[in-house]
Design an enzyme around this catalytic site. Structure first.
Site, PDB file in Angstrom:
ATOM      1  N   GLY A 130      64.181  84.021  88.494  1.00  0.00           N
ATOM      2  CA  GLY A 130      63.215  84.758  87.775  1.00  0.00           C
ATOM      3  C   GLY A 130      62.907  86.052  88.569  1.00  0.00           C
ATOM      4  O   GLY A 130      63.708  87.044  88.515  1.00  0.00           O
ATOM      5  N   GLY A 131      61.784  85.907  89.082  1.00  0.00           N
ATOM      6  CA  GLY A 131      61.425  87.315  90.087  1.00  0.00           C
ATOM      7  C   GLY A 131      62.471  87.905  90.609  1.00  0.00           C
ATOM      8  O   GLY A 131      62.664  89.204  90.879  1.00  0.00           O
ATOM      9  N   GLU A 182      57.993  78.612  80.459  1.00  0.00           N
ATOM     10  CA  GLU A 182      57.008  79.626  79.673  1.00  0.00           C
ATOM     11  C   GLU A 182      57.069  79.224  78.156  1.00  0.00           C
ATOM     12  O   GLU A 182      56.092  79.294  77.478  1.00  0.00           O
ATOM     13  CB  GLU A 182      57.242  80.805  80.034  1.00  0.00           C
ATOM     14  CG  GLU A 182      56.885  81.189  81.517  1.00  0.00           C
ATOM     15  CD  GLU A 182      57.776  82.079  82.383  1.00  0.00           C
ATOM     16  OE1 GLU A 182      58.483  82.794  81.806  1.00  0.00           O
ATOM     17  OE2 GLU A 182      57.683  81.870  83.839  1.00  0.00           O
ATOM     18  N   ASN A 224      66.875  85.376  85.037  1.00  0.00           N
ATOM     19  CA  ASN A 224      66.046  85.472  83.794  1.00  0.00           C
ATOM     20  C   ASN A 224      65.044  86.476  84.078  1.00  0.00           C
ATOM     21  O   ASN A 224      64.154  86.376  84.831  1.00  0.00           O
ATOM     22  CB  ASN A 224      65.336  83.943  83.895  1.00  0.00           C
ATOM     23  CG  ASN A 224      64.346  83.995  82.739  1.00  0.00           C
ATOM     24  OD1 ASN A 224      64.193  84.950  81.931  1.00  0.00           O
ATOM     25  ND2 ASN A 224      63.591  82.932  82.653  1.00  0.00           N
ATOM     26  N   TRP A 225      65.478  87.697  83.403  1.00  0.00           N
ATOM     27  CA  TRP A 225      64.361  88.638  83.537  1.00  0.00           C
ATOM     28  C   TRP A 225      63.313  88.758  82.853  1.00  0.00           C
ATOM     29  O   TRP A 225      62.279  89.308  82.941  1.00  0.00           O
ATOM     30  CB  TRP A 225      65.163  89.972  82.985  1.00  0.00           C
ATOM     31  CG  TRP A 225      66.533  90.146  83.691  1.00  0.00           C
ATOM     32  CD1 TRP A 225      67.010  89.769  84.817  1.00  0.00           C
ATOM     33  CD2 TRP A 225      67.244  91.590  83.519  1.00  0.00           C
ATOM     34  NE1 TRP A 225      68.136  90.374  85.461  1.00  0.00           N
ATOM     35  CE2 TRP A 225      68.388  91.441  84.749  1.00  0.00           C
ATOM     36  CE3 TRP A 225      67.178  92.547  82.650  1.00  0.00           C
ATOM     37  CZ2 TRP A 225      69.446  92.730  84.668  1.00  0.00           C
ATOM     38  CZ3 TRP A 225      68.012  93.589  82.686  1.00  0.00           C
ATOM     39  CH2 TRP A 225      69.058  93.476  83.865  1.00  0.00           C
ATOM     40  N   LYS A 226      63.068  87.507  81.999  1.00  0.00           N
ATOM     41  CA  LYS A 226      61.758  87.283  81.330  1.00  0.00           C
ATOM     42  C   LYS A 226      61.390  88.620  80.539  1.00  0.00           C
ATOM     43  O   LYS A 226      62.426  89.180  80.250  1.00  0.00           O
ATOM     44  CB  LYS A 226      60.711  87.007  82.112  1.00  0.00           C
ATOM     45  CG  LYS A 226      61.167  85.632  82.951  1.00  0.00           C
ATOM     46  CD  LYS A 226      60.080  85.256  83.856  1.00  0.00           C
ATOM     47  CE  LYS A 226      60.213  84.314  84.654  1.00  0.00           C
ATOM     48  NZ  LYS A 226      59.276  83.174  85.353  1.00  0.00           N
ATOM     49  N   HIS A 278      62.650  76.749  78.643  1.00  0.00           N
ATOM     50  CA  HIS A 278      61.961  77.350  79.802  1.00  0.00           C
ATOM     51  C   HIS A 278      60.462  77.146  79.771  1.00  0.00           C
ATOM     52  O   HIS A 278      59.835  76.956  78.764  1.00  0.00           O
ATOM     53  CB  HIS A 278      62.031  78.928  79.824  1.00  0.00           C
ATOM     54  CG  HIS A 278      61.655  79.521  81.255  1.00  0.00           C
ATOM     55  ND1 HIS A 278      60.541  79.857  81.135  1.00  0.00           N
ATOM     56  CD2 HIS A 278      62.549  79.680  82.363  1.00  0.00           C
ATOM     57  CE1 HIS A 278      60.191  80.166  82.731  1.00  0.00           C
ATOM     58  NE2 HIS A 278      61.350  80.101  83.058  1.00  0.00           N
ATOM     59  N   GLU A 303      63.494  73.040  86.861  1.00  0.00           N
ATOM     60  CA  GLU A 303      62.441  74.011  87.240  1.00  0.00           C
ATOM     61  C   GLU A 303      61.250  73.266  87.354  1.00  0.00           C
ATOM     62  O   GLU A 303      60.481  73.446  86.363  1.00  0.00           O
ATOM     63  CB  GLU A 303      62.433  75.041  86.080  1.00  0.00           C
ATOM     64  CG  GLU A 303      63.834  75.736  86.067  1.00  0.00           C
ATOM     65  CD  GLU A 303      63.634  77.287  85.624  1.00  0.00           C
ATOM     66  OE1 GLU A 303      64.140  78.212  86.443  1.00  0.00           O
ATOM     67  OE2 GLU A 303      63.044  77.625  84.728  1.00  0.00           O
ATOM     68  N   GLY A 308      57.418  81.338  89.692  1.00  0.00           N
ATOM     69  CA  GLY A 308      56.630  82.438  89.746  1.00  0.00           C
ATOM     70  C   GLY A 308      55.575  82.453  90.687  1.00  0.00           C
ATOM     71  O   GLY A 308      54.602  83.210  90.801  1.00  0.00           O
ATOM     72  N   SER A 349      61.077  79.919  92.342  1.00  0.00           N
ATOM     73  CA  SER A 349      60.865  80.980  93.521  1.00  0.00           C
ATOM     74  C   SER A 349      61.963  80.913  94.345  1.00  0.00           C
ATOM     75  O   SER A 349      61.841  81.030  95.849  1.00  0.00           O
ATOM     76  CB  SER A 349      59.603  80.584  94.255  1.00  0.00           C
ATOM     77  OG  SER A 349      58.479  80.648  93.413  1.00  0.00           O
TER      78      SER A 349
HETATM   79  C1  PEP Z   1      62.444  81.200  85.996  1.00  0.00           C
HETATM   80  O1  PEP Z   1      61.631  81.993  85.400  1.00  0.00           O
HETATM   81  O2  PEP Z   1      63.161  80.468  85.649  1.00  0.00           O
HETATM   82  C2  PEP Z   1      62.050  81.074  87.417  1.00  0.00           C
HETATM   83  C3  PEP Z   1      62.562  80.102  88.024  1.00  0.00           C
HETATM   84  O3  PEP Z   1      61.133  82.284  88.010  1.00  0.00           O
HETATM   85  P1  PEP Z   1      60.895  82.659  89.570  1.00  0.00           P
HETATM   86  O4  PEP Z   1      62.297  82.507  90.003  1.00  0.00           O
HETATM   87  O5  PEP Z   1      60.185  83.922  89.440  1.00  0.00           O
HETATM   88  O6  PEP Z   1      59.963  81.358  90.090  1.00  0.00           O
END
Ligand code: PEP
Length: 257
Positions: free
Chosen positions: A235-236, A98, A9-11, A96, A168, A174, A214
């Site tokens: 994500g990251g 966010e 997920n590049w957000k 998600h 999640e 994040g 993470s």
């Molecule tokens: C996400 O945005 O779905 C996520 C899991 O982010 P991160 O891996 O950065 O925690």
């Protein structure tokens, strides 16, 4: 045997150029479909076509991070599922954290999108997860129950070939905090049992439940080796090929064991 799914997920990140470079690196590392591991990237809307063109023909699929529940029309700023399928998108992330917590989407909003995306033939990655305060007050399962019940209201068992659940925990997204493998496994087991109770043992057994929060190269293998963890939503670490590729490799290695 459930096929691992490793999704990035590049957000709201990358430029057109940096996203293209990342996609090229992934496409050359995952040149063809692996029967045991599905790989997906979800770039920002403006770059979907560019990234889609780059990964087409490789083992990397591409999906969107959101969609709207109405057919094309007067909905300024929104993106229809018809537009996603038109450009070859095969998946969409919905619910998600966010979007739930920053953009205030409700379970009812998410449910409309889930149903529309399923109708369009998209694979839906439905995200659920509790806040830190909810975990601390022992509300995790109640929150998961509410989000699953709300997000999947009116969804028939026949649609489950298109549905992936992503657990999640919001406190792990994040933040650098990761659920322990035991915490992840307990939540995933709860979700699988929820699917069994609400749908059927067959659906519970076949539906993939991803962990997100993470995920990094150094914790991927331990998380992915939990019995009820069928992949990762990243994500990251999905923004750097040198971090995302080892996570894919962890899934490939585990699937060969
Ligand atoms: C996400 O945005 O779905 C996520 C899991 O982010 P991160 O891996 O950065 O925690």
């Amino acid at each position: 045997m459930r096929r691992f799914l490793v999704a990035g997920n590049w957000k709201m990140n990358t430029t057109k150029e940096s996203g293209a470079q990342l996609a090229q690196a992934l496409a050359s590392e995952v040149p063809s479909e692996n029967p045991a591991v599905e790989v997906l990237v979800c770039p920002p809307f403006p770059y979907l076509t560019t990234i889609g063109d780059i990964v087409t023909g490789s083992g990397v699929g591409y999906g969107a991070q959101n969609c709207y529940h109405e057919a094309p029309g007067a909905f300024t700023g929104e993106t229809a599922t018809e537009m996603l399928t038109d450009i070859g998108c095969r998946s969409v992330i919905l619910g998600h954290s966010e979007r739930r917590h920053v953009l205030k989407e409700t379970d009812a909003d998410i449910n409309l999108k889930v149903k529309k995306a399923l109708e369009a033939g998209l694979q839906v990655i439905l995200c659920v997860g509790e806040l830190q305060s909810e975990r601390e007050s022992d509300q995790t399962e109640a929150v998961l129950n509410t989000q699953m019940t709300g997000g999947l209201a009116g969804v028939d068992g026949a649609a489950f070939g298109q549905i992936v659940i992503a657990y999640e925990p919001v406190w792990a997204i994040g933040t650098g905090l990761t659920a322990s493998p035991e915490q992840a496994e307990a939540a995933h087991l709860y979700l699988r049992n929820w699917l069994k109770d609400q749908y059927s043992a067959e659906i519970a057994d076949a539906t993939r439940i991803l962990y997100g929060g993470s995920v990094k190269p150094d914790n991927a293998k331990e998380l992915l080796s939990q019995e009820n963890v069928d992949g990762a939503l990243v994500g990251g670490a999905s923004l750097k090929a040198e971090l995302f590729i080892p996570i894919i490799q962890a899934a490939v290695e585990l699937s060969a064991e």
